[in-house]
Design a protein around this motif. Structure first.
Motif, PDB file in Angstrom:
ATOM      1  N   MET A  76       0.874  -1.556  -0.010  1.00  0.00           N
ATOM      2  CA  MET A  76      -0.264   0.102  -0.173  1.00  0.00           C
ATOM      3  C   MET A  76       0.605   1.229   0.250  1.00  0.00           C
ATOM      4  N   LEU A  77       2.134   1.179   0.349  1.00  0.00           N
ATOM      5  CA  LEU A  77       2.951   2.316   0.670  1.00  0.00           C
ATOM      6  C   LEU A  77       3.462   2.834  -0.532  1.00  0.00           C
ATOM      7  N   MET A  78       4.002   1.489  -1.027  1.00  0.00           N
ATOM      8  CA  MET A  78       4.773   1.412  -2.197  1.00  0.00           C
ATOM      9  C   MET A  78       4.019   2.225  -3.816  1.00  0.00           C
ATOM     10  N   GLY A  79       2.605   1.545  -3.353  1.00  0.00           N
ATOM     11  CA  GLY A  79       2.095   1.594  -4.379  1.00  0.00           C
ATOM     12  C   GLY A  79       1.344   3.628  -4.523  1.00  0.00           C
ATOM     13  N   ILE A  83       1.994   6.156  -7.149  1.00  0.00           N
ATOM     14  CA  ILE A  83       0.803   7.380  -7.871  1.00  0.00           C
ATOM     15  C   ILE A  83       1.306   9.024  -7.238  1.00  0.00           C
ATOM     16  N   ALA A  84       1.623   9.123  -6.155  1.00  0.00           N
ATOM     17  CA  ALA A  84       1.842  10.306  -5.177  1.00  0.00           C
ATOM     18  C   ALA A  84       3.115  11.006  -7.035  1.00  0.00           C
ATOM     19  N   VAL A  85       4.203   9.982  -6.617  1.00  0.00           N
ATOM     20  CA  VAL A  85       5.035  10.684  -7.696  1.00  0.00           C
ATOM     21  C   VAL A  85       4.897  10.724  -9.442  1.00  0.00           C
ATOM     22  N   ALA A  87       1.807  11.534  -9.577  1.00  0.00           N
ATOM     23  CA  ALA A  87       0.828  13.341 -10.112  1.00  0.00           C
ATOM     24  C   ALA A  87       1.778  14.023 -10.290  1.00  0.00           C
ATOM     25  N   LEU A  88       2.525  14.267  -9.466  1.00  0.00           N
ATOM     26  CA  LEU A  88       3.492  15.249  -9.111  1.00  0.00           C
ATOM     27  C   LEU A  88       4.502  15.369 -10.389  1.00  0.00           C
ATOM     28  N   ASP A  89       5.089  14.452 -10.817  1.00  0.00           N
ATOM     29  CA  ASP A  89       5.506  14.080 -12.499  1.00  0.00           C
ATOM     30  C   ASP A  89       4.840  15.473 -13.211  1.00  0.00           C
ATOM     31  N   GLU A  90       3.276  15.069 -13.373  1.00  0.00           N
ATOM     32  CA  GLU A  90       2.838  15.886 -14.086  1.00  0.00           C
ATOM     33  C   GLU A  90       2.420  17.475 -13.909  1.00  0.00           C
ATOM     34  N   LEU A  91       2.132  17.508 -12.779  1.00  0.00           N
ATOM     35  CA  LEU A  91       2.263  19.239 -12.176  1.00  0.00           C
ATOM     36  C   LEU A  91       4.005  19.635 -12.377  1.00  0.00           C
ATOM     37  N   VAL A  92       4.716  19.039 -12.635  1.00  0.00           N
ATOM     38  CA  VAL A  92       6.065  19.431 -13.327  1.00  0.00           C
ATOM     39  C   VAL A  92       6.210  19.119 -14.329  1.00  0.00           C
TER      40      VAL A  92
END
Length: 99
Positions: A76-79, A83-85, A87-92
C-alpha cells in the motif's frame, strides 16, 4: 525519445494498493507466526530447547504476527508513493528528472 510512461504507473500503483488491502484483510493461518510465551528469566534456562525457545520468543516479540499484514502495508505504501510521484511528475512537467 518519448519519456512519458502514460497511465501505466498510476494503474500499477492502484493495483499495488488493492493487493495490499486484500493481503491485510486475508491473513492466512499458514503465515501466522507463533505468539511469544511468558517472559523467561535467563537463570531458568537449562538446556538447548530452553535456549531455542527463549530465542524464538525474543525474535517473535518484534516481528509482525502475520507476514501478509506487513507485506500488505508495504504494498500500500509503495503503490501510494508511485501514484504520488507520477501525479507530481505530471504537475512539474520537467524534462530534467533524474529518476
Amino acid at each position: 525519445m518519448n519519456r512519458d510512461p502514460g497511465y501505466g504507473p498510476i494503474l500499477l500503483g492502484l493495483a499495488m494498493v488493492g493487493i495490499g488491502i486484500a493481503a491485510r484483510r486475508i491473513e492466512p493461518d499458514v503465515l501466522r507466526l507463533p505468539e511469544p510465551a511468558d517472559h523467561v528469566r535467563l537463570k531458568d534456562i537449562r538446556g538447548g530447547r530452553d535456549v531455542a525457545r527463549a530465542a524464538r520468543d525474543g525474535i517473535a516479540g518484534f516481528i509482525p504476527r502475520n507476514l501478509t499484514r506487513s507485506l500488505g502495508r508495504t504494498l500500500m505504501l509503495m503503490g501510494g508513493a508511485l501514484i504520488a510521484v507520477r501525479a507530481l511528475d505530471e504537475l512539474v512537467d520537467d524534462d530534467s528528472a533524474e529518476y
